[in-house]
Design an enzyme around this catalytic site. Structure first.
Site, PDB file in Angstrom:
ATOM      1  N   GLU A 197       0.841  -1.192   0.000  1.00  0.00           N
ATOM      2  CA  GLU A 197       0.000   0.000   0.000  1.00  0.00           C
ATOM      3  C   GLU A 197       0.887   1.257   0.000  1.00  0.00           C
ATOM      4  O   GLU A 197       1.981   1.265   0.552  1.00  0.00           O
ATOM      5  CB  GLU A 197      -0.899   0.016   1.245  1.00  0.00           C
ATOM      6  CG  GLU A 197      -1.749  -1.237   1.417  1.00  0.00           C
ATOM      7  CD  GLU A 197      -0.966  -2.429   1.950  1.00  0.00           C
ATOM      8  OE1 GLU A 197       0.096  -2.236   2.601  1.00  0.00           O
ATOM      9  OE2 GLU A 197      -1.393  -3.570   1.693  1.00  0.00           O
ATOM     10  N   SER A 216      -4.861 -10.863   2.196  1.00  0.00           N
ATOM     11  CA  SER A 216      -5.551 -12.149   2.287  1.00  0.00           C
ATOM     12  C   SER A 216      -6.700 -12.042   3.292  1.00  0.00           C
ATOM     13  O   SER A 216      -7.085 -10.950   3.711  1.00  0.00           O
ATOM     14  CB  SER A 216      -4.566 -13.246   2.719  1.00  0.00           C
ATOM     15  OG  SER A 216      -4.135 -13.022   4.061  1.00  0.00           O
TER      16      SER A 216
END
Length: 276
Positions: A197, A216
């Site tokens: 990110e 995930s």
């Protein structure tokens, strides 16, 4: 007629029928008729399999219908059947398919649906992730209390409406704290990946209520809820997230943090599973 390379790639295929076939394979290959608990071991959590109990069988995941070899270092690529000292059968999944691999959501959640088809009523999902709270340290395990699914995708197909209130069981989080009262908790944010990110994206996640960032778990948790399972989630904070941590992020850093924390967090996870 199309020649599909993987059974779940055929859009006309029933993913639950394929999961049932996979569960039948696990029964045949392990000799275990049904499992009570399933646990997916993410980065840093692998050694827990050695501590949960007595291994009955270990099989390559690729021998089970619908499973693929993991693309990521830190995932062992096996399915293991273990019996706890209390007599519970645990299916340990070391073969996670990540969303960023581009295989579609059906393959991402196939392991969870297979676990449910083996009889497992409890799903324990673990991962290695970035922490937004500056008080957290690399190597610290935290409980997942809720999630933000920023993949813009879902394992649910068609007009399938599933309530996600209390998705991550408060009862199981309370039980985990009886093992380690110091456990903190936070909201997990699943991004699509595989890039990390940006600092701005981390601040966005923080602004909308996120405390943990990763790639995930959220899609798997939704599938587990659809299957009627009770869910416990753990994140290993492998690093502080981009912009919180002042140095560049790297996968090597994630693996190293997992290795250093592995003995402590694996013992914790094994004790929690033993109490389920």
């Amino acid at each position: 007629m199309a020649d599909w390379n993987h059974p779940l790639d055929d859009p006309s295929a029933d993913p639950f029928a394929i999961a049932a076939e996979a569960a039948s394979d696990i029964h045949r290959l392990t000799g275990v008729e049904r499992h009570d608990i399933a646990v997916t071991l993410g980065s840093g959590w692998g050694k827990a399999a050695e501590l949960i109990g007595e291994t009955v069988a270990t099989i390559p995941a690729t021998e089970v219908t619908g499973f693929s070899k993991p693309a990521l270092e830190g995932h062992v690529g096996t399915l293991r059947s273990i019996v706890t000292p209390g007599g519970k059968n645990v299916l340990v999944i070391g073969a996670r398919t990540h969303y960023y691999e581009g295989h579609g959501v059906r393959r991402v959640v196939h392991s969870v649906r297979t676990a449910a088809a083996t009889g497992a009523a409890t799903m324990v999902l673990t991962n290695g992730a970035g922490g937004i709270r500056e008080t957290w340290k690399p190597g610290q395990p935290v409980l997942i209390s809720d999630h933000l699914n920023l993949t813009a995708d879902s394992p649910l197909e068609g007009a399938t409406f599933i309530d996600l209130t209390d998705l991550y069981s408060a009862r199981l989080r309370d039980l985990a704290r009886t093992i380690d009262p110091s456990l903190d908790e936070g909201v997990y944010t699943q991004f699509r990946g595989p890039h990390y990110e940006t600092p701005a994206e981390v601040q966005m996640a923080k602004a909308i209520g996120g405390h943990i960032v990763g790639m995930s778990t959220a899609l798997e948790a939704i599938a587990a809820r659809q299957a009627g399972m009770e869910i416990l989630g753990f994140s290993l904070i492998t690093n502080l997230a981009a912009g919180i941590q002042k140095t560049p992020l790297s996968h090597a850093e994630v693996i190293e943090a997992g290795r250093e924390a592995e003995p402590v967090i694996s013992d914790l996870l094994a004790r929690v599973i033993g109490a389920l």
